[in-house]
Motif scaffolding. Structure first.
Motif, short mmCIF file in Angstrom:
data_model
loop_
_atom_site.label_atom_id
_atom_site.label_comp_id
_atom_site.label_asym_id
_atom_site.label_seq_id
_atom_site.Cartn_x
_atom_site.Cartn_y
_atom_site.Cartn_z
N ASN A 170 0.84 -1.20 0.00
CA ASN A 170 0.00 0.00 0.00
C ASN A 170 0.87 1.25 0.00
OD1 ASN A 170 -1.89 1.95 0.28
ND2 ASN A 170 -2.55 1.37 2.35
N MET A 187 -0.28 4.11 -0.88
CA MET A 187 -1.23 5.20 -0.67
C MET A 187 -1.24 6.17 -1.86
SD MET A 187 -0.33 5.58 3.34
CE MET A 187 -1.45 6.84 3.88
N ASP A 234 -2.61 12.20 4.19
CA ASP A 234 -3.72 11.42 4.72
C ASP A 234 -3.79 11.52 6.24
OD1 ASP A 234 -4.13 10.84 2.14
OD2 ASP A 234 -3.74 8.69 2.25
#
Ligand code: FAD
Length: 404
Positions: free
Chosen positions: A98, A100, A275
């Motif tokens: 991941n 992102m 995030d």
């Protein structure tokens, strides 16, 4: 908070360096790691070492402001960054990691009729390359980013060039994902292993000297970003690269407030929100050559003033940290991905402000060159000798509204 995670294992091995490899890569940043990964994945080569003087992720790959885009104008850059963005779009699946990657869109602001024309031309170039671009007028811009200073900004807001597929990614995760992927394919990642010399005999590379002893190699790739000139000097080469500091900043975590990436070229300012909630922003270079990964206060003041001018609301946020990275600036603002005059010695540098978005593309085309000896179709113009001959200059510095 992590005490419950006792079973966690390192993502990659910590091998001792072997006396000999087929390929040695100098520099364990984004580009060195992705090169190793694609050499193994696409060309089945495994006897590879990545030698890193510090730790994986400690260089610019872990210091950038994470912007990913394919909005270049000139041939050479246009097809290369387009290739890179396509690799980004499949990266998480490919690495099973991941990173992102968030295609939240980028808006490059413009402030005059002339700049609008230039933005329209760039947008058309992006579309003809197969990427996306939308020209926003002032009122469309206001709908998307109402918090900008539409009333009394020194450079009035005329609109913006919107690139919906642009966005951000988590920089460390990109380094870690490529590192794990390369390690799983048999590449040795060797940290705390500074290269101190490059061995050359009769015009052919034979290996490197390191603080952990000599290592023989059939091919050596120099991928040292801000320290490229120092590494190339070990092979007696003088690169057309100057190393400069670029600073960046992050605020305390806030609730979601900025949906996309915004660049304000006239003010040398750009911003996005991580995030985690921090506003991540930066400006221009410190404008003196240096190998110190920290900058000076006048630039801090300049960036803060530009931020306040563009979006006065950010004056309420507290800045948490600032840092700097060493940028490998090339004379035309575009990268060098090439063989050298020394047989078996390759160079990858000149990433200027914008090498994060290039990490997948650069690794894939550089691996292609090292493995096959031929230039990848997406990188036929990044030749080193363009600065000697003056032919094929790609003068697109990525400055101003295209920053980062
Ligand atoms: P690095 O991570 O620096 O890797 C080079 C490695 O080589 C280092 O780890 C170093 O330790 C190692 N090394 C050097 N010398 C030796 C030696 N003798 N022996 C062994 N190892 C050695 N780009 C974008 O696309 N978008 C952005 O938003 C963006 N923002 C930025 C903001 C800042 C503040 C900075 C500093 C950069 C930004 N960039 C951005 C640019 C981008 O980060 C760089 O162009 C890119 O990371 C450089 O490539 P790299 O990852 O391989 O570099």
């Amino acid at each position: 908070g992590l005490t419950g995670n006792k079973g966690w294992r390192p993502h990659w091995r910590d091998p001792e360096p072997k006396p000999e490899y087929d390929i040695v890569i100098i520099g364990g940043g984004g580009h060195g790691l992705s090169t190793a990964y694609y050499l193994a994945r696409d060309h089945g080569l495994k006897n590879i070492a990545v030698l890193e003087r510090g730790y994986i992720g400690g260089g610019n790959i872990g210091r950038n402001t994470t912007i990913v885009r394919a909005n270049y104008f000139l041939q050479g850059n246009s097809e290369f960054y387009s290739h890179s963005l396509k690799l980004w779009e499949g990266l998480e699946e490919d690495l099973n990691y991941n990173v992102m990657h968030s295609q939240r869109g980028i808006i490059n602001l413009f402030h005059s009729d002339g700049q609008r024309d230039a933005a329209a031309r760039r947008g058309n170039m992006m579309i003809s390359q197969g990427d996306d671009a939308i020209l926003l007028g002032r009122e469309e811009l206001r709908k998307m980013v109402p918090y900008l200073n539409f009333d009394d900004l020194r450079f009035p807001l005329y609109g913006g060039l919107y690139h919906p597929r642009g966005g951000t990614a988590r920089h460390d995760a990109v380094a870690w994902g490529y590192a794990r992927g390369a390690d799983q394919r048999g590449v040795d990642l060797i940290q705390n292993c500074e290269v101190t010399g490059i061995d050359i005999e009769n015009g052919k590379v034979k290996g490197v000297q390191t603080v952990r002893g000599p290592i023989r190699a059939k091919k050596v790739a120099m991928v040292a970003a801000g320290r490229s000139s120092q590494v190339a000097a070990m092979a007696g080469m003088r690169l057309p690269i100057e190393s400069h500091i670029l600073q960046a900043f992050v605020t305390e975590g806030l609730k979601p407030v900025i949906d996309n990436v915004i660049t304000f070229g006239m003010g040398h300012f750009y911003i996005s929100q991580s995030d985690k909630g921090g506003l991540v922003f930066g400006g221009d270079l410190d404008f003196y050559a240096s190998y110190a990964a920290r900058g000076n206060l006048p630039t801090v003041e300049h960036v803060m003033e530009a931020g306040m001018a563009l979006m006065p609301m950010i004056g309420k946020a507290k800045v948490l940290r600032s840092w700097g990275g060493i940028m490998d600036m090339s004379p035309d603002g575009s990268p060098i991905i090439d063989k050298t005059h020394i047989d078996g010695l390759y160079v990858n540098c000149g990433w200027n402000y914008g090498g994060f978005k290039a990490v997948p593309g650069s690794g894939s085309v550089f691996a292609h060159l090292i493995a096959t000896g031929n230039y990848h179709p997406a990188s036929t113009r990044h030749r080193l000798d363009r600065f000697r001959t003056g032919r094929g200059i790609i003068d697109e510095e990525g400055k101003g509204s295209q920053h980062n």
